[in-house]
Scaffold this active site. Structure first.
Site, PDB file in Angstrom:
ATOM      1  N   CYS A  81      43.537  42.418  39.593  1.00 17.61           N
ATOM      2  CA  CYS A  81      43.663  43.750  38.976  1.00 17.61           C
ATOM      3  C   CYS A  81      43.940  43.625  37.481  1.00 17.61           C
ATOM      4  O   CYS A  81      45.079  43.741  37.038  1.00 17.61           O
ATOM      5  CB  CYS A  81      44.781  44.535  39.637  1.00 17.61           C
ATOM      6  SG  CYS A  81      44.401  45.013  41.321  1.00 17.61           S
ATOM      7  N   CYS A 407      25.814  46.084  39.771  1.00 18.65           N
ATOM      8  CA  CYS A 407      27.252  45.832  39.643  1.00 18.65           C
ATOM      9  C   CYS A 407      27.505  44.975  38.412  1.00 18.65           C
ATOM     10  O   CYS A 407      28.614  44.510  38.206  1.00 18.65           O
ATOM     11  CB  CYS A 407      27.780  45.155  40.902  1.00 18.65           C
ATOM     12  SG  CYS A 407      26.920  43.645  41.295  1.00 18.65           S
TER      13      CYS A 407
END
Ligand code: SAH
Length: 451
Positions: A81, A407
């Protein structure tokens, strides 16, 4: 030039596509992870290269207004993250910038940008997790690999995954630690269990548990299967995937169903989708549906068109458009995914779809020889993008529109620029956040044939 190990004061003015903050020190760009635009920092330089350098935060002198409290205990060590320390709106602004930057700088293109598709819920969105196993202090643990390494960081509950996954994993770990089952060691190639791989249908709630092992240990796992199905009624399928190779590819090619069904089902864009362990399926179902909705807007179907869906996986994008078109042809290289796509069309009552297995470019050339002339071609390649041969084959069919989903904005921009040289204009782009908190961002591009 900044010097290694020295401290400098600087302000973060931008974020790279890798998720690092950027500041300038003595005229050089310095990348500092875990920072936000507006942070004033004392930076410690850790590495100096020819035209840029890397630094780490020594002291946060004045935090950016975009910083938020982050609550994951593994945040610093895990590295997944990269945006967890900033508010989600700012993360979306940064990601939209990454998409624009790729198309402007790599593609040299200046399309219209539609609104960025931000997630409504940026946590617990994943429907799939692959946890590597390791042994720490004599006990089996699992978690995620530390950045750029194969060292496992144990994680008890990843906030991107459903909480149910954490409970299933704890149960499996306890079982491994109480049984004689061994954990695979990448360095020596010894030991059995490699990964715990979980999937859950976002709408159906059906769960697949897949144990990846270096050899066939079906019999040793029978006790685990009984326990799991008793404790977790959501489980519909338990599969053993056998991967004997000394590789960092997670899955092997052989699957043995240990309990229940070979696949699980979910609903996507209103269609029933069957998912095998080896088939690609978007990890954020809700955001993927919104992305495919935008792709359908770009495809602008009026009912009679032939659509080709190249890199179709289990068929999700093409099937979401098939009812608005005359005919759908999907192409995909993984045989299990093609089987899923055929079954998905049947289960959803879609009768105008056909699927072929093989390389997108090669199969498409074959389809061309058979007289196939699609009006709209959807491309959804893996991160590395399309080959020039594939793009040339696509253009030989002279479709009115090409809708590319990617992506990886960099390779999408490269491919869009190449299609530009073959007569296709990049008209519109939308960025979409299918992977909140991580550095990944998706985009959908509309290209049309120049008259
Ligand atoms: N459109 C699908 C899958 C996209 S992921 C969806 O949205 O769910 C990219 C897909 O391309 C994967 O299913 C992968 O197996 C497939 N693939 C990779 N290389 C390929 C190639 N050379 N030819 C055809 N398909 C390929």
């Amino acid at each position: 030039m900044p010097e290694k190990n020295k401290l400098y004061e600087a302000e973060i003015t931008g974020i790279t596509s890798e998720g690092s903050g950027v500041c300038r020190i003595d005229g050089m760009a310095v990348f500092v992870p875990e920072t936000a635009v507006g942070d004033v920092l004392r930076v410690r330089i850790v590495k100096v290269l020819k035209s840029y350098a890397y630094g780490i935060i020594d002291e946060l002198i004045k935090p950016s207004a975009h910083r938020t409290e982050q609550s994951c205990p593994a945040y610093h060590r895990c590295g997944g993250c990269v945006f967890r320390h900033m508010d989600y709106r700012e993360e979306c602004r940064v990601k939209e910038g990454i998409v624009r930057d790729a198309f402007e700088r790599i593609g040299g293109l200046s399309p219209e940008y539609d609104d960025f598709i931000a997630a409504e819920i940026p946590e617990r969105y994943r429907n799939k997790a692959q946890y590597p196993l390791a042994v720490h202090d004599g006990r089996a643990v699992c978690g995620f690999f530390a950045p750029r390494s194969h060292r496992v960081i144990p994680i008890d509950d990843c906030p991107l995954q459903p909480e149910l996954f954490s409970r299933i994993v704890r149960h499996i770990l306890a079982y491994i630690n109480n049984s004689g089952l061994t954990v695979y060691d990448e360095a020596t190639g010894k030991g059995l269990l490699r990964h715990i791989y979980l999937r859950r249908g976002n709408y159906s709630g059906e769960v697949m548990v897949c144990i990846v092992a270096a050899g066939d240990c079906s019999r040793q796992l029978s006790g685990l299967c009984s326990e799991l199905v008793q404790d977790f009624p959501e489980i519909r399928s338990i599969v053993l995937n056998i991967n004997p190779e000394r590789t960092n590819v997670i899955l092997g090619s052989r699957c043995v169903t240990l309990w229940g069904s070979d696949t699980i089902k979910d609903i996507m864009c209103g269609n029933t989708i069957e998912i095998s362990p080896l088939s690609f399926y978007q990890v954020n179902t809700v955001q993927a549906e919104r992305l495919y909705g935008r792709a359908a807007e770009y495809a602008a179907l009026s009912g009679g068109e032939t659509i080709a869906d190249l890199y179709c996986g289990a068929g999700t994008i093409g099937l979401s458009m098939a009812r608005s078109a005359g005919r759908l042809i999907g192409v995909e290289i993984i045989p299990d995914a093609v089987r899923n796509a055929i079954e998905n069309a049947q289960a959803s009552g879609i009768t105008n779809a056909q699927f072929r297995c093989g390389d997108a470019g090669k199969v498409f050339e074959q389809l061309r020889r058979e007289g196939c002339e699609p009006d709209v071609i959807v491309l959804d390649p893996p991160r590395k993008g399309c080959s020039e041969e594939t793009l040339k084959a696509v253009v030989s069919a002279a479709p009115e529109r090409i809708v590319m989903i990617s992506c990886n904005p960099s390779t999408a921009a490269r491919d869009a620029a190449f299609l530009g040289t073959l007569g296709y204009k990049t008209e519109r782009i939308s960025g979409a956040d299918l992977f909140p908190r991580t550095r990944h961002v998706e985009c959908v591009v509309l290209m049309s044939r120049e008259k």
